[in-house]
Design an enzyme around this catalytic site. Structure first.
Site, PDB file in Angstrom:
ATOM      1  N   ARG A 167      -0.666   8.309  16.030  1.00  0.00           N
ATOM      2  CA  ARG A 167      -0.067   8.109  17.363  1.00  0.00           C
ATOM      3  C   ARG A 167      -0.465   9.224  18.330  1.00  0.00           C
ATOM      4  NH1 ARG A 167       0.506   3.070  15.982  1.00  0.00           N
ATOM      5  NH2 ARG A 167       2.006   2.753  14.311  1.00  0.00           N
ATOM      6  N   ASN A 209       3.856  11.427   7.517  1.00  0.00           N
ATOM      7  CA  ASN A 209       3.275  10.582   6.466  1.00  0.00           C
ATOM      8  C   ASN A 209       2.274  11.483   5.747  1.00  0.00           C
ATOM      9  OD1 ASN A 209       4.673   8.260   7.229  1.00  0.00           O
ATOM     10  ND2 ASN A 209       3.115   7.701   8.724  1.00  0.00           N
ATOM     11  N   LYS A 288       9.918  12.980   5.420  1.00  0.00           N
ATOM     12  CA  LYS A 288      10.144  11.552   5.661  1.00  0.00           C
ATOM     13  C   LYS A 288      10.191  10.922   4.275  1.00  0.00           C
ATOM     14  CE  LYS A 288       7.773   7.559   7.785  1.00  0.00           C
ATOM     15  NZ  LYS A 288       6.685   7.137   8.702  1.00  0.00           N
ATOM     16  N   GLU A 292       8.919   3.664   5.309  1.00  0.00           N
ATOM     17  CA  GLU A 292       7.567   3.164   5.577  1.00  0.00           C
ATOM     18  C   GLU A 292       6.594   3.570   4.473  1.00  0.00           C
ATOM     19  OE1 GLU A 292       6.797   4.478   9.636  1.00  0.00           O
ATOM     20  OE2 GLU A 292       7.869   2.746  10.422  1.00  0.00           O
ATOM     21  N   ARG A 342      17.735  -3.927  11.629  1.00  0.00           N
ATOM     22  CA  ARG A 342      17.109  -2.598  11.488  1.00  0.00           C
ATOM     23  C   ARG A 342      17.892  -1.523  12.255  1.00  0.00           C
ATOM     24  NH1 ARG A 342      10.760  -1.138  12.803  1.00  0.00           N
ATOM     25  NH2 ARG A 342      11.124   1.034  13.394  1.00  0.00           N
ATOM     26  N   LYS A 366      16.259  10.145  15.119  1.00  0.00           N
ATOM     27  CA  LYS A 366      15.603   9.629  16.328  1.00  0.00           C
ATOM     28  C   LYS A 366      16.667   9.268  17.362  1.00  0.00           C
ATOM     29  CE  LYS A 366      11.272   7.943  14.393  1.00  0.00           C
ATOM     30  NZ  LYS A 366      10.273   6.858  14.300  1.00  0.00           N
ATOM     31  N   ASP A 371      13.229   2.832  17.325  1.00  0.00           N
ATOM     32  CA  ASP A 371      12.017   3.640  17.190  1.00  0.00           C
ATOM     33  C   ASP A 371      11.422   4.035  18.536  1.00  0.00           C
ATOM     34  OD1 ASP A 371       9.904   4.947  16.122  1.00  0.00           O
ATOM     35  OD2 ASP A 371       8.843   3.186  15.382  1.00  0.00           O
ATOM     36  N   GLU A 393      15.640  13.779  17.650  1.00  0.00           N
ATOM     37  CA  GLU A 393      14.177  13.680  17.685  1.00  0.00           C
ATOM     38  C   GLU A 393      13.739  12.770  18.829  1.00  0.00           C
ATOM     39  OE1 GLU A 393      12.398  12.426  13.969  1.00  0.00           O
ATOM     40  OE2 GLU A 393      10.407  12.277  14.846  1.00  0.00           O
ATOM     41  N   GLU A 399       3.685   6.988  22.281  1.00  0.00           N
ATOM     42  CA  GLU A 399       3.372   5.811  21.465  1.00  0.00           C
ATOM     43  C   GLU A 399       3.811   4.519  22.150  1.00  0.00           C
ATOM     44  OE1 GLU A 399       5.115   5.885  17.548  1.00  0.00           O
ATOM     45  OE2 GLU A 399       4.348   3.886  17.053  1.00  0.00           O
ATOM     46  N   GLU A 525       9.350   1.068  32.240  1.00  0.00           N
ATOM     47  CA  GLU A 525      10.356   0.194  31.622  1.00  0.00           C
ATOM     48  C   GLU A 525      10.337  -1.184  32.294  1.00  0.00           C
ATOM     49  OE1 GLU A 525      14.332   1.478  32.484  1.00  0.00           O
ATOM     50  OE2 GLU A 525      15.234   0.191  30.962  1.00  0.00           O
TER      51      GLU A 525
END
Ligand code: GCV
Length: 695
Positions: A167, A209, A288, A292, A342, A366, A371, A393, A399, A525
């Site tokens: 990202r 990741n 993390k 994912e 989610r 977050k 997300d 966060e 992104e 937006e």
């Protein structure tokens, strides 16, 4: 040219100066200064001042006739002006804090510690000539958040479709190159300097990741991390590592990574001890887990508290902490099952664990429950764990907000999140929670602070889009003081970045930048996904519109548009029950489609296209109106930027880069407008009341 070259000078020469061009140092550099302090950070300040003096004709070292005194509060032999100030202030301003006064024509800055000296110095840079104006009484400055960290999602090696920086929209990593440590350490130093001048104080140097190559940073490639730490240390930036929870298996040859297995605990203790021997001021880990596809404690039937506490136990003896991410959800959801939500996931996983985390754990949450969307409600986790140290966060890398091809000044979004009061108008704010002054006090001995995913790469302008530098700057400033006004932060950034000569920033340039940036988040937006629904982006790269791109996938991000209406029913009465995760009054505000704020309506409710908003417009008309108006706005800002060029107010290469991005923004906004409007015209069969062209 025989100009003295000092480290700060070299840094400025080789990289885009961003908010630290030479001109920003002229007020300090043209005066006589005295500096009293010792240690690495005091030396940095001394060097900075000397460097500025070499360029602007000032001098350092003369106590008697100094116009500027920078000193540690605890310094034994202070010059008279500083001694007078010390006698007049009640207490040491704390490690990172400083007291600033101007008295009898002398500007005096007394810092609680070397870091305070550094932040005080950059505060003076921000003030410029104003620091040497009329006398004023002592003013104390100290950060509201102790922890102010940038996370880099940088891979050491280029990794599949994500490229090197996951990202990332500003080139490759500044830390890693071709699978190895960067060959350009001065760029790392220059980055640390920019961060310090914004107020940030920590960096995590690799992607959350954590792939096989990056996992080894913890062990056999630790020297590389130490080298990065060496570059950042002179600017007070601490270093953290993202680690793979399965490291004991991947790196240690153990059969398991079970956090309750003594062999695993021992491996982490020994490994962490080695890290601290090599990097004594190492900050800690970012994790993390069970998210994912990343490894985590669930594989062993253990809770996230058990997983996090094991790492905390390894770090605590050295004062380190583990940032444990709350971004845990099922990314293999069945889209046909409308009861799985989610948005609920982080709360469902973590709220029951409140009080179980060790002091050295910071739960990194977050800001929204999904997300980093351009519009989400504040995550209910932030109001649900008074006995846990929480960090908020945010995402500086864009992104979901235009990928540094679109102008999107994010400080207004972050300011709104930080100022949100989950317990109602008289309750604490999200900023209080992050600072450790919310309900529950200061669990673990202090707040978790503010964390952001960095937008920086090895791009010439650091951030791809030159105006995206303002986001990085604003992050540091809001972490320092979350009550700052985004427009005032923008002015600071403009003053520092664009001042040329004694007259400061020309009005036309200032007005144009405000016109382009102040409302750019709202504009973005308005031409993208409507009313808080989120995720109408292209799957994978997340750029540009694909309205149904995620609709029939496993990722849990749906909008449920049909011929009658749109939105996700997250109510207790008929939906997923997500609204119940909020305390009063928000649980009932969000529960009611009539009370729910317009901008979040279809995040919380499935409503007919004819539903009337608080503005008086129907949902469908709002969609059409906002998409037409916001796209029009992008065209306007593009021509405003062009006018700046015609009168030569900014460097031509910077102008050209922004102009090129604005062309893409205009193209992309039109694409969004046309796809969104056409999609909803076709779904709803309701025409635009103003008869504008929809395809
Ligand atoms: C680093 C989103 C991004 C992922 C990112 C993830 C996270 O899902 O698309 O690229 O992974 O957030 O925050 O861990």
């Amino acid at each position: 040219m025989n100009q003295p070259v000092t480290p700060a000078g070299e840094l400025m020469a080789d990289y885009h100066a961003a908010w630290l061009p030479w001109e920003a140092f002229s007020a300090i550099g043209s005066r006589r200064s005295a500096i009293h302090g010792e240690g690495l950070l005091a030396d940095t300040v001394r060097r900075e001042v000397e460097d500025a003096c070499a360029r602007f004709g000032g001098a350092t070292g003369a106590d008697e006739d100094a116009e500027l005194v920078l000193a540690l509060y605890s310094w034994s032999a202070l010059p008279a002006a500083a001694e007078k100030l010390r006698n007049s202030v009640a207490e040491d301003p704390g490690d990172e804090g400083f007291v600033l006064a101007r008295q009898d024509g002398v500007t005096v800055l007394l810092a609680g510690g070397p870091a305070g000296l550094l932040y005080g110095f950059f505060h003076l840079v921000r003030l410029g000539e104003a620091a040497f104006g009329a006398d004023h009484p002592p003013r104390t400055h100290r950060p509201v958040m102790r922890r102010r960290m940038l996370d880099h999602w940088d891979n050491v090696a280029v990794h599949d479709v994500m490229g090197q920086v996951e990202r990332g929209y500003a080139g490759g990593s500044i830390f890693w190159s071709d699978g190895a440590l960067t060959k350009d350490p001065a760029r790392v130093r220059a980055y640390g300097r920019l961060l310090a001048a914004s107020g940030a104080n920590a960096v995590s140097v690799n992607n959350v990741n954590v792939h096989a190559v990056e996992a080894r940073l913890l062990t056999d490639r630790l020297d590389d991390v130490a080298s990065v730490a060496d570059e950042l240390r002179p600017y007070g930036i601490g270093v953290y590592l993202s680690v793979n929870f399965a490291s004991p298996i991947m790196l240690g040859g153990l059969p398991s990574a079970d956090p309750l297995d003594p062999a695993v605990q021992d491996w982490w203790a020994r490994t962490t001890a080695r890290v601290h021997r090599r990097i004594p001021d190492f900050g800690g880990y970012v994790v993390k887990a069970d998210s994912e596809g990343q490894a985590g404690p669930f594989a062993y039937g253990r809770s996230h508290a058990e997983g996090a506490n094991m790492l905390a136990a390894a770090l605590a003896p050295y004062g380190g902490v583990v940032y444990w991410r709350a971004f845990v959800y099922n990314h293999r959801q069945d889209w046909r099952d409308r009861s799985t939500d989610r948005a609920r996931a982080a709360y469902d996983h973590f709220a029951p664990l409140d009080g179980q985390f060790a002091d050295a754990v910071i739960l990194q949450v977050k800001y929204g429950p999904i997300d980093f969307q351009p519009r989400e409600p504040v995550s209910p986790v932030l109001a649900a764990m008074p006995n846990t140290r929480l960090a908020v966060e945010v995402q500086v890398t864009q992104e979901y907000t235009g990928q540094q091809r679109h102008v999107c000044y994010l400080a207004p979004l972050w300011r709104e999140v930080l100022g949100f009061r989950p317990w109602g108008a008289s309750g604490a704010t999200v900023a209080d929670v992050a600072a450790g002054t919310g309900p529950g006090g200061s669990p673990g001995g202090g707040g978790g602070g503010l964390v952001a995913v960095s937008n920086v790469g090895d791009d010439r302008f650091w951030t791809g889009h030159p105006l995206a530098q303002a986001n990085l700057y604003a992050f540091g400033r809001l972490a320092w003081d979350p009550s700052l006004d985004p427009s005032a932060i923008l002015d600071e950034w403009i003053d520092l970045t664009f001042t040329r000569g004694a007259d400061g920033v020309p009005d036309q340039l200032r007005h144009t930048l405000h016109a382009i940036m102040d409302d750019s988040w709202r504009t973005y937006e308005h031409y993208t996904a409507p009313l808080g629904v989120g995720f109408m982006v292209n799957p994978g790269d997340h750029y540009g519109p694909s309205i149904d791109g995620y609709e029939y996938t496993q990722w849990g991000t749906y909008h449920f548009a049909d011929r009658n209406g749109i939105g996700v029913d997250r109510t207790q009465a008929t939906g997923t029950g997500f609204t119940a995760q909020y305390p009063h009054p928000w649980s009932s505000t969000y529960e009611s489609p009539h009370d729910c704020p317009d901008e979040l309506l279809i995040f919380f409710h499935h409503v007919p296209y004819t539903h009337i908003l608080h503005t008086g417009a129907t949902v469908i008309q709002h969609i059409y109106d906002t998409h037409f108006a916001a796209t029009q706005r992008v065209h306007e800002i593009r021509s405003q930027w062009q006018k700046i060029h015609n009168v030569g107010l900014v460097d031509s290469d910077l102008h050209a880069r922004v102009a090129e991005r604005l062309n893409e923004q205009a193209r992309s906004a039109e694409e969004w407008r046309d796809q969104i409007n056409s999609y909803f015209l076709r779904k709803s069969g309701i025409s635009d009341a103003l008869g504008r062209r929809i395809y």
